[in-house]
Design a protein around this motif. Structure first.
Motif, mmCIF file in Angstrom:
data_model
loop_
_atom_site.group_PDB
_atom_site.id
_atom_site.type_symbol
_atom_site.label_atom_id
_atom_site.label_comp_id
_atom_site.label_asym_id
_atom_site.label_seq_id
_atom_site.Cartn_x
_atom_site.Cartn_y
_atom_site.Cartn_z
ATOM 1 N N LEU A 129 0.942 -1.001 0.085
ATOM 2 C CA LEU A 129 -0.007 0.167 0.158
ATOM 3 C C LEU A 129 0.924 1.487 0.072
ATOM 4 N N ALA A 130 2.049 1.153 0.406
ATOM 5 C CA ALA A 130 2.976 2.236 0.473
ATOM 6 C C ALA A 130 3.287 2.491 -0.926
ATOM 7 N N TRP A 131 4.154 1.663 -1.456
ATOM 8 C CA TRP A 131 4.673 1.771 -2.845
ATOM 9 C C TRP A 131 4.056 1.303 -4.089
ATOM 10 N N GLY A 132 2.680 0.732 -4.130
ATOM 11 C CA GLY A 132 1.891 0.012 -4.873
ATOM 12 C C GLY A 132 1.387 0.715 -5.957
ATOM 13 N N PHE A 133 1.249 2.220 -5.774
ATOM 14 C CA PHE A 133 0.759 3.033 -6.747
ATOM 15 C C PHE A 133 1.760 3.948 -7.433
ATOM 16 N N ALA A 134 2.967 3.437 -7.436
ATOM 17 C CA ALA A 134 4.133 3.860 -8.029
ATOM 18 C C ALA A 134 3.713 4.001 -9.643
ATOM 19 N N ALA A 135 4.709 4.493 -10.448
ATOM 20 C CA ALA A 135 4.572 4.496 -11.863
ATOM 21 C C ALA A 135 4.426 3.087 -12.388
ATOM 22 N N LYS A 136 4.000 3.171 -13.505
ATOM 23 C CA LYS A 136 3.646 1.708 -14.126
ATOM 24 C C LYS A 136 4.876 1.111 -14.317
ATOM 25 N N THR A 137 5.873 1.991 -14.900
ATOM 26 C CA THR A 137 7.085 1.365 -15.149
ATOM 27 C C THR A 137 8.004 0.654 -13.989
ATOM 28 N N HIS A 138 7.785 1.270 -13.147
ATOM 29 C CA HIS A 138 8.194 0.274 -11.647
ATOM 30 C C HIS A 138 7.565 -0.975 -11.555
ATOM 31 N N ILE A 139 6.103 -0.736 -11.491
ATOM 32 C CA ILE A 139 5.316 -2.123 -11.186
ATOM 33 C C ILE A 139 5.731 -3.181 -12.304
ATOM 34 N N GLU A 140 5.665 -2.620 -13.446
ATOM 35 C CA GLU A 140 5.974 -3.763 -14.439
ATOM 36 C C GLU A 140 7.448 -4.373 -14.468
ATOM 37 N N MET A 141 8.274 -3.443 -13.895
ATOM 38 C CA MET A 141 9.628 -3.907 -13.774
ATOM 39 C C MET A 141 9.452 -5.234 -12.772
#
Length: 312
Positions: A129-141
């Motif tokens: 919940l802290a980092w999960g809504f970061a930029a899509k590029t970060h999540i896809e990484m």
């Protein structure tokens, strides 16, 4: 750890002096010692603020500025884009995945699943919940690294990486077979669970967390006009890309309405089970057996309606 909300440097210094004086008094009165050599400060801003802007001292000791810091296992950066924390997670996963590849053919699949959850999925389950809504590029990484971990579970020969024109082995069916949520599903599940607790089981949420979510959060019947006050604060950065905006919108989405059953209104475990099953079903739905993933709910969070018509 303490935070100061201020716009100008002079105001920040003034507030810091007040807080540092109170901190020193509290430490002394309780027989404690403050290690000023390990005390740092961080300036959260989208702008590049030179280090020379602030000259901060506590009890005559100069306090150094840092760009990032670890707090309760989460790495905070001064831009709050979570890039450093996500990179650290990816590197940890890479290290363990490399070790698991070497012993894959020497252990049964049940053990490989356990190792995957212990050394890969566990990192994704920590504070999403802290980092999960970061930029899509970060999540896809993270998702690419997560798929490499799932390939370690898959039996037989598996093409782990893109090489000589051959694509890596598809993992979509393996996620469903072993009931593994993608990183996107983990984030959405935890967001929905928090909002469910806030609405139906508020006593299970710490008061300090409950105060972060206002009483005028959107409802399924809300639109732009009725939620104009909420949108003024949470409809623009930095809140618009955080749990404080995404959570309420997910809670009133069609997805959550479908996952919420009468029994789940009285039981957190039942709701949690329904959400995980529903998300796994949606991530497994695709007309082909390749890595053609459907649109993840994380990237398809609906906004508020601009008209008065009812939701169909």
């Amino acid at each position: 750890c303490c935070g100061i909300n201020a716009e100008y440097g002079v105001e920040i210094i003034h507030k810091l002096n007040e807080i540092s004086t109170l901190l020193i008094e509290w430490v002394d009165s309780n027989g404690l010692a403050l290690n000023l050599k390990k005390t740092h400060y961080m300036v959260f801003s989208k702008r590049n603020i030179p280090d020379s802007t602030f000259d901060i001292k506590i009890a005559g000791t100069k306090i150094e500025r840092v760009k990032e810091a670890r707090f309760l296992g989460v790495i905070l950066d001064d831009k709050l884009n979570w890039a450093k924390h996500i990179t650290t997670i990816r590197n940890k996963m890479s290290r363990y995945i490399g070790l698991m590849y070497k012993i894959k053919h020497q252990i049964p699949i049940e053990t490989r699943v356990l190792l995957y959850h212990s050394f890969v999925q566990s990192h994704l389950n920590f504070c999403p919940l802290a980092w999960g809504f970061a930029a899509k590029t970060h999540i896809e990484m993270l998702f690419r690294k997560q798929k490499q971990g799932v390939r370690m579970i898959m039996p037989g020969f598996v093409n782990y990486f893109y090489a000589d024109g051959a694509l890596p082995a598809s993992t979509r069916l393996s996620f469903g077979e072993h009931n593994i949520l993608t990183v996107h599903g983990i984030i959405v599940k935890n967001a929905l669970l928090l909002m469910h607790k806030l609405k139906y089981f508020p006593s299970t949420v710490p008061v300090s967390i409950r105060k972060l979510f206002p009483d005028d959060m959107p409802t399924p019947d809300s639109n732009h006009e009725s939620s104009s006050s909420w949108l003024e604060t949470y409809g623009s950065p930095p809140f618009s890309s955080s749990i404080f905006a995404k959570g309420p919108l997910l809670h009133i989405s069609k997805l959550n309405l479908e996952l919420t059953t009468p029994s789940s209104l009285f039981s957190i475990p039942i709701y949690k089970k329904h959400v995980k099953q529903g998300l796994i079903l949606r991530q497994s739905t695709s007309p082909s057996e390749d890595d053609n993933w459907p649109i993840f709910p994380l990237y398809n969070i609906p906004g508020l309606r601009r008209s008065e018509r009812n939701i169909q």
